[in-house]
Structure formats: C-alpha cells, structure tokens
Design a protein around this motif. Sequence first.
Motif, mmCIF file in Angstrom:
data_model
loop_
_atom_site.group_PDB
_atom_site.id
_atom_site.type_symbol
_atom_site.label_atom_id
_atom_site.label_comp_id
_atom_site.label_asym_id
_atom_site.label_seq_id
_atom_site.Cartn_x
_atom_site.Cartn_y
_atom_site.Cartn_z
ATOM 1 N N LEU A 176 -0.892 22.732 -9.224
ATOM 2 C CA LEU A 176 -1.709 21.463 -9.038
ATOM 3 C C LEU A 176 -1.208 21.459 -7.155
ATOM 4 N N PRO A 177 -2.023 21.676 -6.539
ATOM 5 C CA PRO A 177 -2.357 21.988 -5.355
ATOM 6 C C PRO A 177 -1.104 20.697 -3.953
ATOM 7 N N ARG A 178 0.275 21.349 -3.645
ATOM 8 C CA ARG A 178 0.674 20.520 -2.468
ATOM 9 C C ARG A 178 0.535 19.982 -1.619
ATOM 10 N N THR A 179 -0.891 20.654 -0.895
ATOM 11 C CA THR A 179 -1.108 20.430 0.002
ATOM 12 C C THR A 179 -1.661 18.262 -0.056
ATOM 13 N N THR A 180 -2.176 17.969 -2.009
ATOM 14 C CA THR A 180 -2.916 17.424 -2.097
ATOM 15 C C THR A 180 -1.847 16.476 -1.754
ATOM 16 N N LEU A 181 -0.386 16.237 -2.841
ATOM 17 C CA LEU A 181 0.872 15.480 -2.700
ATOM 18 C C LEU A 181 1.085 15.169 -1.485
ATOM 19 N N GLU A 182 1.555 16.203 -0.147
ATOM 20 C CA GLU A 182 1.607 15.967 0.459
ATOM 21 C C GLU A 182 0.945 14.250 1.231
ATOM 22 N N ALA A 183 -0.901 14.974 1.180
ATOM 23 C CA ALA A 183 -1.749 14.219 1.690
ATOM 24 C C ALA A 183 -1.281 12.178 1.307
ATOM 25 N N CYS A 184 -0.866 12.747 -0.003
ATOM 26 C CA CYS A 184 -1.113 11.291 -0.937
ATOM 27 C C CYS A 184 0.291 10.777 0.242
ATOM 28 N N ALA A 185 1.551 11.439 0.292
ATOM 29 C CA ALA A 185 2.378 11.218 -0.015
ATOM 30 C C ALA A 185 2.037 10.060 1.741
ATOM 31 N N CYS A 186 1.145 11.268 2.648
ATOM 32 C CA CYS A 186 0.965 10.887 3.735
ATOM 33 C C CYS A 186 0.086 9.261 3.792
ATOM 34 N N GLY A 187 -0.233 8.739 3.177
ATOM 35 C CA GLY A 187 -1.627 7.665 2.995
ATOM 36 C C GLY A 187 -2.878 8.458 3.047
ATOM 37 N N ASN A 188 -3.203 9.797 2.927
ATOM 38 C CA ASN A 188 -4.748 9.826 3.306
ATOM 39 C C ASN A 188 -4.822 9.613 1.804
ATOM 40 N N PRO A 189 -6.393 8.457 2.101
ATOM 41 C CA PRO A 189 -7.503 8.734 0.676
ATOM 42 C C PRO A 189 -7.740 10.561 0.500
ATOM 43 N N ILE A 190 -8.167 11.194 -0.956
ATOM 44 C CA ILE A 190 -7.731 12.119 -1.146
ATOM 45 C C ILE A 190 -9.847 12.579 -1.667
ATOM 46 N N ILE A 191 -10.472 13.643 -1.060
ATOM 47 C CA ILE A 191 -11.368 14.067 -1.906
ATOM 48 C C ILE A 191 -11.500 15.773 -2.841
ATOM 49 N N THR A 192 -11.429 16.281 -3.859
ATOM 50 C CA THR A 192 -11.210 16.883 -4.463
ATOM 51 C C THR A 192 -12.083 17.517 -5.327
ATOM 52 N N THR A 193 -12.095 18.677 -6.051
ATOM 53 C CA THR A 193 -12.749 18.593 -7.439
ATOM 54 C C THR A 193 -12.701 18.042 -8.755
ATOM 55 N N ASP A 194 -13.040 17.641 -9.313
ATOM 56 C CA ASP A 194 -12.723 17.726 -10.556
ATOM 57 C C ASP A 194 -12.428 18.459 -11.457
ATOM 58 N N SER A 195 -11.575 18.770 -11.682
ATOM 59 C CA SER A 195 -11.275 20.564 -12.170
ATOM 60 C C SER A 195 -10.109 20.904 -12.418
ATOM 61 N N VAL A 196 -9.223 21.951 -12.598
ATOM 62 C CA VAL A 196 -7.927 22.543 -13.156
ATOM 63 C C VAL A 196 -7.194 21.803 -12.025
ATOM 64 N N GLY A 197 -6.527 21.130 -11.836
ATOM 65 C CA GLY A 197 -4.865 20.755 -10.810
ATOM 66 C C GLY A 197 -5.455 19.870 -10.458
ATOM 67 N N CYS A 198 -6.449 19.850 -9.598
ATOM 68 C CA CYS A 198 -7.106 19.030 -8.171
ATOM 69 C C CYS A 198 -7.346 17.357 -8.535
ATOM 70 N N ARG A 199 -7.988 17.707 -10.241
ATOM 71 C CA ARG A 199 -8.043 16.033 -10.772
ATOM 72 C C ARG A 199 -6.063 15.744 -10.867
ATOM 73 N N GLU A 200 -5.314 16.112 -10.635
ATOM 74 C CA GLU A 200 -4.759 15.414 -11.163
ATOM 75 C C GLU A 200 -4.067 14.824 -10.129
ATOM 76 N N ALA A 201 -4.364 14.934 -8.699
ATOM 77 C CA ALA A 201 -3.997 14.245 -7.523
ATOM 78 C C ALA A 201 -4.414 13.236 -7.359
ATOM 79 N N VAL A 202 -6.177 12.389 -7.825
ATOM 80 C CA VAL A 202 -6.539 11.437 -7.863
ATOM 81 C C VAL A 202 -7.005 10.241 -9.003
ATOM 82 N N LYS A 203 -6.939 9.296 -8.745
ATOM 83 C CA LYS A 203 -7.195 8.152 -9.866
ATOM 84 C C LYS A 203 -8.543 8.740 -9.266
#
Length: 378
Positions: A287-314
């Motif tokens: 579960l990429p740490r960078t996406t979690l940090e981006a979420c915490a800082c208030g950035n919308p996320i564009i990432t892949t619908d793939s293992v681990g990555c999809r966990e950070a996006v609703k």
Amino acid sequence: MNKKRILVIASFAGSLIRFRGDFIKSMVENGFKVFTAAPTYTESDLEKINAFGATPIEFNLQRTGLNPLNDLKSIKELKTIMKDNKIDLVFPYTVKPVIYGSMAANSCKIPVISLITGLGYAFTGLSAKARALQRFNEILYKLSIRKNKMIVFQNKDDYQLFLDRKVISKQQPVNFVSGSGVNLNQFRFKEKNPVDQVKFLLVARLIEEKGIALYLEAAKRLKAKYPQTEFHLIGAPETSPSAISEDELNAMHKEGIIVFHGRQTNIEEHLHNNDVFVLPSYYREGLPRTTLEACACGNPIITTDSVGCREAVKEGENGFLIKPQNLEALIEPMEFFITNPDKIKQMGINSRTYAEERFDVNIINNDLIKLIKGVLKI
C-alpha cells in the motif's frame, strides 16, 4: 520486570526512519526494548534511531539479486544478533528480511510476526527472469514463514495470492493493516484551491513499473494542450534494469515539460505546493506510503486499479482509479482536473477524511502492538 526485546529487521536503514519510525517509538513507549537490524546505516540514521530509544545493529545484506553464499551469511549474522541480544520476538518487513529473518528466528525458536509490504518486481515483471524469480521466492517464502506466529498483510490481494500459490494455508494466523500508516500531525492538511493552473505531482522510484514513462508521455500531451499546467516529478536515479534515464528526465525538465526535482526529503511541502497526486504504478505494491501521505495532505489521487494502489482511493470521492499501463486512461482524469479545477478542493478534503478514518499511524501501530502482546502473551 525485564523488558521484552523486539528485533525489527529492514533491508534499508533509511526505511526504519521514514516508514517505521513512529512504530519504533510506539513500541519503546509501550515498554519494549527495541533493536533494529539493517545494512549500511548512515550517521544520521544512527542518530535518529538512537533518538527513538532503539538500538541499531548493522548486518550484511545484498538487497537485490541472488547470491546463496551471501544470503547464508546474512542468515548466520541474524542468528548471532538474535542470540547475543536475547531477542524475544522478531519483526521483519520487505522480502529478504522476511525470508532470512524468519529462517534465522525459526532456527533459534524465536517467535516471528512478519509483515508483507508488497511483493515487488518478482511478482510484477513479465520476463522469464521475473517468472523464475517469482517461483524461487514462493519456495523461500513457504519454507521461511510457515512457522511464523503471525503473517500481516497490507492488502487482501497478496493474502489471496499466497493462498492460491500454496505459500501459506488457511490455517496459518494472518492479520491485515492499512499500510505503514501516516503521521497526521507531520503530514498536515492544506486546502487546495487552484483557479487557472493545476499542478500534478508524482513521487516514486524512477522505474518503469511505477508508471513513470506513462506520466512523462501524459505530461507531453497535456502540456502541449494546456501550457499553464505543471507536471512535477520526485525520485532518485535508479540502477534497476527498468530505470528511467536521468538524461531523459533532465532533457524534459529543460524543455519545460516536467519539473524534475530528483531526490527530496521535504515531501509534505511538495504535496502542499501541488494539487493532484498521480501514481500510475503497475508494481506489485503493498500500500504505497506516498498515496497515504498525499491523502493526509489533502491531495486528490489518480492511481491504478491494481494491487495495493486501489486501497487509497474511493472512486469519484477522493480521486480516480485507472486501468494499469494505459496512457489514455491516465490522461482522462488528469484532463478532468485541468478543466474542472473546482473539483479539487472537495476531493482533497475527502482524501484527508479518508486518511483520518483509515490510515492514521496511531491506529495501525496500536493494532501491531496488540498483535505483539498477543504473541508474547503479555
């Protein structure tokens, strides 16, 4: 009463600080005597780990590739460290520490809680070499973790893969955590409100599997159409076979297509200065740490619908999930934000809310400490 002694094993000393620092401090605060084992500490690493209240120990580990002689030496060194320091429980993470740390601990009859942080290149690559490495790693995982007291996964996909490949059985005790978590006090929320200039940011290892080439191509196309838009990239040059050429990155920087920052440590500042975080990875992530940090800082996320990555996006709430290795699928949501900058503010707020609900490092560390206390029966 003597403190229980925990050994955390890593393949890179810096990750003990960036990814496990809060966890180490939390264990110390909970009354454990904590040791860390990793190769090649810097003076700064040693100072910070000592400041956490832990004891750093160096051992030799070849981070990549296979060399049976060197790997056997690593196992022997770890056994010596465990015996000399009277370790009560071993907590390894990432591939080689999990495999070799578990082998060493099992031979010393020391309980292990192993953390599977993603399966990486060997379970991502399509080459014959990658497939051979995958089969070999499956054997090593099966041999090393079958006696572990607990196997902790960061996503359900990796757990299912281990079941399907018969690396583990359904009888083995497992648990799940939402990545390494993010310190919400360190990565503070900052509201996004772009008007006529949208800034994208990608932070990752500079290898093909992280989707860097796709991001560069998307930047070329979108920069030509929307010249005011900025495309930022952070990452250190790599020596991996799939590394992105530093010369290419510097050339694109000079042309004004991207803003290439190289290695950076002030990630929070860059997340605050940019609007949308992009990670088009098809790497076998935990579960990429960078996406979690981006979420915490208030950035919308564009990432892949793939293992681990999809966990950070609703989907549609705090960002968008895209098909892996698909340029058009990447360009579409990026263009959406360029042409609808008013959507960035609310999606960023939703990212922070999601981080508070699911990725708070305190929640994750408390869960891990409960597991440790359960295994040690304290």
